[in-house]
Design a protein around this motif. Structure first.
Motif, short mmCIF file in Angstrom:
data_model
loop_
_atom_site.label_atom_id
_atom_site.label_comp_id
_atom_site.label_asym_id
_atom_site.label_seq_id
_atom_site.Cartn_x
_atom_site.Cartn_y
_atom_site.Cartn_z
N ASP A 34 0.79 -1.23 0.00
CA ASP A 34 0.00 0.00 0.00
C ASP A 34 0.82 1.27 0.00
O ASP A 34 0.27 2.37 0.05
CB ASP A 34 -0.92 0.04 1.23
N THR A 50 -5.57 3.41 -1.36
CA THR A 50 -6.74 3.97 -0.69
C THR A 50 -6.91 3.45 0.74
O THR A 50 -7.49 4.13 1.57
CB THR A 50 -8.02 3.67 -1.49
N ARG A 51 -6.36 2.27 1.01
CA ARG A 51 -6.48 1.73 2.38
C ARG A 51 -5.71 2.55 3.40
O ARG A 51 -5.94 2.42 4.60
CB ARG A 51 -6.01 0.27 2.43
N THR A 52 -4.80 3.42 2.95
CA THR A 52 -4.06 4.26 3.89
C THR A 52 -4.82 5.51 4.30
O THR A 52 -4.51 6.12 5.32
CB THR A 52 -2.69 4.69 3.31
N PRO A 58 -10.75 9.46 7.32
CA PRO A 58 -11.59 8.80 6.32
C PRO A 58 -12.19 9.79 5.32
O PRO A 58 -12.69 10.84 5.71
CB PRO A 58 -12.68 8.14 7.17
#
Length: 136
Positions: A34, A50-52, A58
């Motif tokens: 990631d 995007t997971r970071t 958010p």
């Protein structure tokens, strides 16, 4: 203060890292699946998945949604970079052109649509500007 990096959030880290490695000729430091960085002498281009994003806030960043930032790389020969990227880059916005401020610039889009400018100073004023910048 020291400017350290620009971070691009992407839905496909591997694809974008591969693109920038090929475009810059610099191998990325891939910390995780990631996150990776393309490091130069003066700064880094960080590429994160995007997971970071939720680790910061958010919804704070969306991939492939940049319409105001141009990522710039100073290169020795912008025309050579253009030749090397022809057939690889899908979206050249502007072929090498000498700009009024003295840089010869190549503008393209990366696979996420981010604008990228490779440039070489060509007028004496532009060459002097970047020579002075390189001095410690």
């Amino acid at each position: 203060m020291d400017f350290v990096s620009i971070r691009i959030i992407t839905g496909d880290v591997a694809r974008l890292v591969d693109f920038y490695e090929r475009a810059t000729g610099v191998a990325a430091n891939r910390a995780t699946e990631d996150f990776a960085e393309i490091r130069t002498a003066s700064a880094a281009l960080a590429i994160a998945g995007t997971r970071t994003v939720p680790l910061f806030a958010p919804g704070a960043a969306r991939p492939a949604d940049n319409h105001s930032v141009i990522i710039e790389f100073l290169v020795d020969d912008v025309d050579r970079v253009h030749r090397n990227l022809s057939g690889f880059v899908e979206d050249f916005v502007q072929t090498p052109t000498t700009m009024p401020w003295g840089n010869r610039s190549l503008l393209l889009r990366d696979p996420d649509g981010n604008l990228v400018n490779f440039f070489t100073p060509v007028t004496s004023a532009a060459v002097a500007k970047f020579a002075a910048r390189a001095t410690p």
